[in-house]
Design a protein around this motif. Structure first.
Motif, PDB file in Angstrom:
ATOM      1  N   VAL A 195       4.300   5.453 -27.539  1.00  0.00           N
ATOM      2  CA  VAL A 195       5.399   4.714 -28.100  1.00  0.00           C
ATOM      3  C   VAL A 195       6.805   4.620 -27.347  1.00  0.00           C
ATOM      4  O   VAL A 195       7.247   5.871 -27.072  1.00  0.00           O
ATOM      5  CB  VAL A 195       5.878   5.236 -29.787  1.00  0.00           C
ATOM      6  CG1 VAL A 195       6.743   4.641 -30.409  1.00  0.00           C
ATOM      7  CG2 VAL A 195       4.473   5.420 -30.574  1.00  0.00           C
ATOM      8  N   VAL A 196       7.212   3.593 -27.191  1.00  0.00           N
ATOM      9  CA  VAL A 196       8.568   3.641 -26.333  1.00  0.00           C
ATOM     10  C   VAL A 196       9.715   3.298 -27.020  1.00  0.00           C
ATOM     11  O   VAL A 196       9.631   2.397 -28.063  1.00  0.00           O
ATOM     12  CB  VAL A 196       8.163   2.420 -25.132  1.00  0.00           C
ATOM     13  CG1 VAL A 196       9.652   2.306 -24.417  1.00  0.00           C
ATOM     14  CG2 VAL A 196       6.915   2.831 -24.340  1.00  0.00           C
ATOM     15  N   LYS A 197      10.720   4.113 -26.636  1.00  0.00           N
ATOM     16  CA  LYS A 197      12.050   3.812 -27.372  1.00  0.00           C
ATOM     17  C   LYS A 197      12.519   2.356 -27.155  1.00  0.00           C
ATOM     18  O   LYS A 197      13.055   1.735 -28.399  1.00  0.00           O
ATOM     19  CB  LYS A 197      12.870   4.720 -26.695  1.00  0.00           C
ATOM     20  CG  LYS A 197      14.440   4.885 -27.586  1.00  0.00           C
ATOM     21  CD  LYS A 197      15.325   6.051 -27.073  1.00  0.00           C
ATOM     22  CE  LYS A 197      16.408   6.114 -27.706  1.00  0.00           C
ATOM     23  NZ  LYS A 197      17.278   6.949 -26.987  1.00  0.00           N
ATOM     24  N   ASP A 198      12.686   1.879 -26.212  1.00  0.00           N
ATOM     25  CA  ASP A 198      13.592   0.620 -26.023  1.00  0.00           C
ATOM     26  C   ASP A 198      12.364  -0.311 -25.449  1.00  0.00           C
ATOM     27  O   ASP A 198      11.678  -0.378 -24.123  1.00  0.00           O
ATOM     28  CB  ASP A 198      14.513   0.570 -25.077  1.00  0.00           C
ATOM     29  CG  ASP A 198      15.845   1.746 -25.557  1.00  0.00           C
ATOM     30  OD1 ASP A 198      15.840   1.419 -26.874  1.00  0.00           O
ATOM     31  OD2 ASP A 198      16.030   2.546 -24.780  1.00  0.00           O
ATOM     32  N   CYS A 199      12.146  -1.436 -26.147  1.00  0.00           N
ATOM     33  CA  CYS A 199      11.372  -2.568 -25.737  1.00  0.00           C
ATOM     34  C   CYS A 199      12.148  -3.492 -24.534  1.00  0.00           C
ATOM     35  O   CYS A 199      13.166  -3.842 -24.849  1.00  0.00           O
ATOM     36  CB  CYS A 199      10.581  -3.641 -26.729  1.00  0.00           C
ATOM     37  SG  CYS A 199      10.117  -4.930 -26.382  1.00  0.00           S
ATOM     38  N   PRO A 200      11.618  -3.687 -23.439  1.00  0.00           N
ATOM     39  CA  PRO A 200      12.087  -4.492 -22.358  1.00  0.00           C
ATOM     40  C   PRO A 200      12.550  -6.132 -23.113  1.00  0.00           C
ATOM     41  O   PRO A 200      13.407  -6.796 -22.319  1.00  0.00           O
ATOM     42  CB  PRO A 200      11.232  -4.473 -21.231  1.00  0.00           C
ATOM     43  CG  PRO A 200      10.335  -4.254 -21.659  1.00  0.00           C
ATOM     44  CD  PRO A 200      10.321  -3.421 -22.844  1.00  0.00           C
ATOM     45  N   GLU A 201      11.665  -6.403 -23.904  1.00  0.00           N
ATOM     46  CA  GLU A 201      11.994  -7.889 -24.246  1.00  0.00           C
ATOM     47  C   GLU A 201      12.839  -7.934 -25.423  1.00  0.00           C
ATOM     48  O   GLU A 201      13.128  -9.167 -25.801  1.00  0.00           O
ATOM     49  CB  GLU A 201      10.504  -8.503 -24.797  1.00  0.00           C
ATOM     50  CG  GLU A 201       9.467  -8.521 -23.549  1.00  0.00           C
ATOM     51  CD  GLU A 201      10.107  -9.745 -22.440  1.00  0.00           C
ATOM     52  OE1 GLU A 201      10.217 -11.090 -23.089  1.00  0.00           O
ATOM     53  OE2 GLU A 201      10.204  -9.636 -21.538  1.00  0.00           O
ATOM     54  N   CYS A 202      13.060  -7.160 -25.953  1.00  0.00           N
ATOM     55  CA  CYS A 202      14.129  -7.116 -27.327  1.00  0.00           C
ATOM     56  C   CYS A 202      15.435  -7.379 -27.058  1.00  0.00           C
ATOM     57  O   CYS A 202      15.759  -7.045 -25.978  1.00  0.00           O
ATOM     58  CB  CYS A 202      14.003  -5.594 -28.309  1.00  0.00           C
ATOM     59  SG  CYS A 202      12.531  -5.695 -29.303  1.00  0.00           S
TER      60      CYS A 202
END
Length: 591
Positions: A11-18
């Motif tokens: 589970v990744v904290k920050d999505c690069p696409e958001c």
């Protein structure tokens, strides 16, 4: 790279696409990456795809998370699976009827059969008797297709066999249960191969390889599913040709698989040349082998990448238009959807089948049999390969499955001595169950649905029922507004993800003896307006009937009387003669 992990995901904290989340805690940890396959999905912005896609979304394209972990295979089961490869000797060293069928009816040479290690043996299947509605076990002559994959040391391991009868198309299963899935023909791929052909069926894979020499494999569950734990096996290929059947389910599968594998490296192959006088002559690669003199290499050369979702030409739609207007060469109408074997008049003649991308509303008085109908149709369609997801908010999953197992066996109850055998067959059905009960936030349900659609290739979702799911979430007018928002979200989900959603909605209270109509569905008119189909289970004076009040596909509506058969736990359609006898008091039916 990752910040948290679960048993199945990083589970990744920050999505690069958001877009900018402004460090809001509620917007973080929404990007889930499968530990088994690398497949990813962000539950905030909706971006999803394969590990191949994820790497390409990052600037350098070289991110690493972890070594791929495959589903562990029990050593004893694996040994059994390895031993079953000896089935091939039953085929290759004899001139039995199965071998003749494969060579003469399917056009597959003995050399190709040997290379793919195809075998034959006899297996027992539960076969339904259409006249008596009961089911009985029969021993059938079958073809066996070994499924293989790479183990942790990059060596081929055989994990399962797909077993298919040569006389009964519905008789198919995987053995042994509990082991990891594999791909048919994976053991034939050269180590230095960079391109591959993936087909819907085993005969198609062998036909392609036999005629082109290209490495060709088939999926374990046809066009219905590409399990995410198989994606790592396909990661090394720079060019993937998807050769699914030239029908609606096949092309829908090709589109979904291309998005899973990475659109840029996937090319869609059709079994028909674009300049043919008639668009749909051949259904699949095996059909091309048997019925035409077309060079399969030419069909592969004509393959194209998936067109943009929002930009299409007539050429992209030509075959779909032809199918809707004229059907296939065998006279079938694929646009009509999956047909029913247990309620043919209701589903096939009136609704014209079960289609993806639609929303169906089902209602009827309490205790009249809504769940019975749902489970019967779900088993019917799942038996034909329709991947199904249940959301049972009123009945707990254990009780629901108990009922379904009895229906599947066509029995009033299952005896303990038959439980394991029945369970083994029932477990083969592509069904999944959401672990919700009672009041649940609709967005949580949609998250689970989105995950199942991507990971499990689900394309039929059943929600039973809307009122229980939303219970306690508002009173008065707020309650109606919540229902409207939920229906709108389900409608949007069905369209965007091309899945069929069946939504149970209880009716308003009406006086006994009054027939229900569209306005009887509880809530505002939103549900019936958004729905493609509205089905009501009605009570008549002397019998019950299934009433189709709305059918957006072709406008056909009508009623189908039925009786409930206690011995098989199924609804059975009544003939016109039986209805007349009921009205005349010459036939008595209890429900």
């Amino acid at each position: 790279m990752y910040n948290k992990k679960t048993e199945q995901h990083y589970v990744v904290k920050d999505c690069p696409e958001c877009h900018n989340i402004k460090n809001e805690p509620s917007n973080q940890y929404k990007l889930y990456i499968s530990r088994a396959s690398g497949a990813f999905i962000c539950h905030r912005c909706g971006v999803k795809g394969s590990w191949f896609d994820f790497k390409n979304k990052l600037d350098d394209g070289h991110v690493q998370i972890t070594k791929y972990e495959t589903k562990p295979t029990n050593a004893e089961d694996l040994n059994v699976a390895q031993q079953k490869v000896t089935y091939q000797h039953n085929l290759l060293n004899s001139n039995n009827s199965t071998k003749q069928y494969l060579i003469q009816n399917r056009g597959i040479t003995a050399e190709t059969l040997q290379k793919y290690q195809v075998g034959t043996s006899q297996f027992k299947f539960l076969i339904r008797n259409e006249q008596t509605t009961s089911s009985e076990w029969k021993v059938l002559e079958c073809v066996t297709f070994p499924m293989s994959r790479l183990d942790s040391h990059s060596k081929i391991q055989y994990t399962k066999h797909k077993i298919r009868s040569i006389t009964n198309k519905s008789a198919m299963k995987m053995e042994p249960s509990g082991t990891a899935l594999g791909l048919f023909g994976y053991h034939t791929i050269p180590l230095n191969a960079t391109q591959i052909v993936i087909t819907e069926g085993e005969y198609d894979a062998m036909a392609v390889h036999q005629c082109t020499g290209l490495p060709a494999i088939s999926l374990p569950n046809g066009c219905r599913s590409l399990p995410v734990d198989l994606l790592p096996l396909l990661e090394k290929f720079t060019k993937i040709y998807l050769w699914m059947d030239d029908d609606i389910p096949g092309q829908q599968g090709a589109e979904k698989f291309a998005k899973k594998l990475g659109v840029s490296r996937c090319f869609i192959v059709h079994s028909n040349l674009p300049n043919q006088q008639h668009s749909i002559l051949y259904k699949d690669a095996n059909d091309v082998l048997l019925k035409s003199n077309i060079d399969m290499n030419e069909l592969i050369k004509q393959a194209k990448v998936l067109p943009h979702d929002r930009i299409m030409t007539y050429g992209d739609l030509k075959n779909d238009v032809y199918r809707e207007m004229f059907g296939m060469q065998d006279g079938s109408k694929p646009m009509n959807g999956v047909q029913s074997t247990t309620l043919p008049r209701f589903v096939n003649q009136i609704l014209k089948g079960h289609r993806r991308g639609e929303l169906t509303i089902l209602t009827g008085p309490t205790g009249i049999g809504k769940t019975t109908l749902l489970s019967q149709l779900a088993i019917d369609f799942a038996s034909q390969g329709v991947n199904t997801l249940w959301g049972s908010f009123e009945i707990k999953n254990v009780r629901l499955i108990k009922k379904m197992l009895c229906q599947y066996m066509g029995a009033e109850q299952i005896h303990e001595r038959n439980f394991n055998e029945a369970s083994q067959q029932f477990e083969q059905l592509p069904q999944h169950f959401m672990n919700f009960y009672g009041t649940t936030n609709v967005d949580q349900v949609l998250d689970a649905m989105e995950y199942a659609v991507y990971v499990n290739d689900v394309h039929h979702v059943l929600i039973d029922n809307l009122q229980f799911m939303l219970s306690g979430q508002g009173t008065g007018i707020e309650r109606f507004e919540n229902m409207d928002r939920a229906v709108e979200k389900f409608r949007k989900f069905a369209t965007q993800h091309n899945v069929h959603i069946t939504l149970v909605v209880h009716p308003r209270k009406v006086d006994d003896g009054h027939e229900l109509g569209l306005s009887s569905v509880f809530g505002s008119a939103k549900a019936t307006q958004e729905a493609d189909n509205v089905i009501i289970i009605q009570n008549a004076k002397d019998h019950r009937f299934l009433s189709v009040k709305k059918n957006r596909f072709d406008g056909t509506i009508g009623n189908v009387p039925y009786r409930f058969d206690k011995e098989s736990n199924r609804m059975i359609e009544l003939t016109e003669e039986q209805v007349e006898r009921l009205k005349a008091g010459q036939l008595e039916i209890t429900y």
